[in-house]
Design an enzyme around this catalytic site. Structure first.
Site, PDB file in Angstrom:
ATOM      1  N   ASP A  33     -47.748 -40.259  33.163  1.00 15.65           N
ATOM      2  CA  ASP A  33     -48.911 -39.469  32.747  1.00 15.65           C
ATOM      3  C   ASP A  33     -48.399 -38.233  32.010  1.00 15.65           C
ATOM      4  O   ASP A  33     -47.226 -37.869  32.118  1.00 15.65           O
ATOM      5  CB  ASP A  33     -49.721 -39.084  33.987  1.00 15.65           C
ATOM      6  CG  ASP A  33     -50.883 -38.164  33.660  1.00 15.65           C
ATOM      7  OD1 ASP A  33     -51.606 -38.453  32.693  1.00 15.65           O
ATOM      8  OD2 ASP A  33     -51.043 -37.151  34.360  1.00 15.65           O
ATOM      9  N   ASP A  41     -55.531 -41.047  37.522  1.00 17.87           N
ATOM     10  CA  ASP A  41     -54.305 -41.848  37.635  1.00 17.87           C
ATOM     11  C   ASP A  41     -54.319 -42.763  38.854  1.00 17.87           C
ATOM     12  O   ASP A  41     -53.495 -43.683  38.948  1.00 17.87           O
ATOM     13  CB  ASP A  41     -53.077 -40.928  37.739  1.00 17.87           C
ATOM     14  CG  ASP A  41     -52.912 -40.036  36.530  1.00 17.87           C
ATOM     15  OD1 ASP A  41     -53.032 -40.563  35.410  1.00 17.87           O
ATOM     16  OD2 ASP A  41     -52.667 -38.833  36.704  1.00 17.87           O
TER      17      ASP A  41
END
Length: 657
Positions: free
Chosen positions: A342, A547
């Protein structure tokens, strides 16, 4: 630029959000934990009595209670598996423990029971915590919303009653009640929970908003486009639950052969007991030989061959700020051959900072003068960009004058009187009116092309400079990407909900070429699935709610702990407690070393077990010698696995990245 994103209470006259409290499951509410705790306490009471020579009935009774408390659940599970014509290691462990007790080795059997009960309790805790965090995610969406009727009247309704086509009012400081599209109004919405973007996003008519995101200082009228059950937040919950349920069963290396080993051992023990009796052997010697065989062939050494290296690696990683949740996770970390990272809060710090100060030549200002003007105008604001500008001014030790006549316009910027001058700071697209040819517009375009957020500063209607603001890259980001590339043989990919321009710029700084930007949570899961379908074992590293589905779907997931959301922390298999990105490749390397030690230990255990079994089958293996050989192999593999407890093991893993 809005002046406030979060308020302690809604404006007067509005309806306060009703959010259901998030209740975490109490540890002792789990039966597995209660039984494991009881078994451990009983074992700890029996052990000193046994070692100090107390009467056998005292420690024997406590050992018996230990067997009952810790062994009944795995034993029952094993019997149910046996009913389905499957023999698993749970039943085998219980049988081995009972066999040890039958020939006077009650301590060994009780220890085996405690180990298994504790393992089951830890698994139950992890499962409950994940379920709690998934349920808690739903609390992000408000319980009520203000619906506007056709005649213009307002009514407060539960968000579950909202239907597609309804129009709702989102007041300043409120959370958005449903996925929809803005009909009127302007504001900035913090949607980091959905997209991971570090800064609030300007919203106006025609823009999409998501349930659970936080509105700024402007009011928005939104048309509902999705039912509550189909909102992005609801889909995140569904994806996490689905990924957790459909993820391939996690097994330690030795458990992959447990069925054949279990069947073979039980069959051999029964044959070794029954066949001699058929041919006339006496019962006592036959039973002794069979029980000796069961002891020397029992998988105690094999279990310890597997667990100490992995548990030692877990303990070592924990001392260095990496919380690995189970031995299975530690093993899986060493198997990864692809990494998805990420951006915001993972490769970056997740906090915007001033990176560029560009005073215009005609302004007669230097960098400090321009920053002072901007900081003074932004001082009353609580917007993240305002905080970044103020932090930069304070870092330089600048004096920030008092301002008057402060005002802010959502999506545009702020205006204030500074030392008798009218100063505005905000979006170049909204504040500049002289076209793209103006020097301020040119500078702003350059900064934005470099992935910065540009803030133009205007004094008495004349642009005097531009500030560039960006989320700062972590110092160790580039070296971490390089180390992960070396370990896995492939460069990590970047998966982010942020805009493509910012993502590409950051990726270039750290050496990533494969960039997937503008992704919603389901898109990140799709990326992980694509890699898995190509035969890759994917490690996902992230920190936000957005996420969590990818963390759950991946072969292994690691969450950044300092700013990570509760859902990400609970869903991930491991947590970087201190936010030290460089520990990720180190823990992967440590996992691989633990796996090598597991294989070494399995070879050692196999050699001992094979030798003792052959001796018992061909000759006459004295029971004390069989027990000594069995315990000796257990001690050897245990000590070998404990080597990973040393700090030197962490240093070697770090140097081997």
């Amino acid at each position: 630029m809005s002046s406030t994103l979060t308020r302690s209470a809604p404006p007067a006259g509005t309806t306060r959000e009703v959010v259901a409290p998030w209740r975490r499951t109490r540890v002792l509410a789990l039966p597995e934990v209660r039984w494991a705790a009881a078994a451990l306490v009983l074992f700890l009471l029996a052990l000193p009595l046994h070692l100090l020579g107390a009467p056998a009935w005292m420690w024997g009774s406590l050992y018996a209670l230990t067997y009952a408390a810790g062994g009944w659940e795995p034993g029952w599970a094993g019997l149910k598996a046996l009913r389905d014509k499957t023999l698993d290691v749970d039943l085998l462990m219980v049988l081995a423990a009972l066999g040890a007790a039958a020939i006077g080795q009650a301590l060994d059997g009780a220890l085996l029971i405690v180990i298994f009960a504790t393992s089951g309790a830890l698994e139950a805790i992890a499962t409950a915590r994940t379920a709690d965090s998934v349920r808690g995610l739903l609390d992000l969406a408000p319980a009520t919303a203000t619906r506007i009727s056709d005649d213009g009247t307002e009514e407060t309704v539960h968000t579950d009653r909202l239907a597609v086509g309804d129009v709702i009012l989102i007041r300043p400081g409120e959370r958005v009640g449903a996925d929809g599209r803005v009909l009127s109004g302007a504001s900035e919405v913090d949607q980091a929970t959905i997209t991971g973007e570090p800064l609030p996003v300007a919203k106006e008519a025609g823009d999409e908003v998501f349930a659970g995101t936080l509105n700024g200082t402007g009011a928005l009228t939104v048309k509902v486009e999705r039912d509550a059950s189909d909102s992005v937040i609801a889909r995140i919950v569904a994806m996490v639950e689905e990924a957790s349920q459909t993820k391939a069963p996690t097994q330690l290396f030795i458990e992959k052969v447990e069925q054949r080993y279990s069947v073979g051992m039980v069959a051999a023990t029964m044959a070794l007991f029954a066949l001699p009796l058929i041919f006339g052997a006496d019962l006592q010697s036959t039973l002794l030989r069979a029980m000796t065989f069961m002891i020397v062939a029992s998988p105690c050494a094999v279990v310890l061959a597997t667990m100490p290296p992995l548990l030692s690696a877990i303990a070592n990683a924990g001392r260095h700020g990496v919380l690995v949740k189970s031995a299975v996770v530690m093993e899986r970390l060493g198997q990864v051959d692809a990494v998805a990272l990420d951006k915001t809060g993972t490769l970056t710090e997740g906090t915007p900072r001033v990176t560029d100060i560009r005073p215009l030549a005609a302004s007669s200002l230097d960098e400090d003068g321009l920053l002072t003007l901007a900081a003074a105008a932004e001082h009353p604001s609580e917007h993240p960009l305002a905080r970044a500008i103020l932090d930069a001014a304070r870092t330089r030790g600048l004096y920030i004058p008092v301002v008057t006549d402060f005002s802010s316009a959502p999506g545009t910027g702020v205006t204030a009187t500074v030392d008798g001058c009218t100063v505005a700071a905000g979006s170049p697209a909204r504040l500049l009116s002289e076209g793209d040819g103006h020097p301020a517009a040119v500078v702003a375009a350059q900064l934005e092309n470099d992935g910065r957020t540009a803030v133009v500063v205007i004094r008495d209607r004349t642009p005097v400079g531009v500030l560039g603001i960006a989320d700062r890259l972590r110092d160790e980001a580039a070296t971490t990407v390089t180390a992960l590339s070396t370990l896995t043989g492939a460069t990590p990919i970047l998966v982010t909900g942020d805009n493509p321009r910012s993502a590409v710029r950051l990726a270039a700084e750290v050496g990533i070429t494969d960039v997937r930007a503008g992704l919603l949570p389901q898109d990140k899961v799709t990326t992980v699935r694509e890699l898995q379908q190509a035969g890759r074992k994917v490690l996902v590293v992230g920190d936000g709610v957005n996420d969590a589905p990818a963390l759950a779907a991946a072969h292994a997931g690691i969450a950044m702990g300092r700013a990570g959301s509760d859902l990400a922390l609970e869903t991930a298999d491991a947590v970087i407690v201190r936010d030290e990105l460089a520990t990720i490749p180190t823990v992967v390397a440590l996992s691989r070393r633990a796996r090598r030690l597991v294989i070494q230990n399995l070879v050692i255990a196999a050699v001992f077990i094979t030798g003792l079994v052959v001796w018992d089958l061909i000759g006459t293996l004295p029971l004390p010698l069989g027990v000594a050989g069995h315990e000796g192999s257990t001690v050897i593999v245990g000590l070998n696995g404990l080597r990973l407890l040393r700090d030197a093991a962490w240093r070697r893993a770090r140097d081997a990245r």
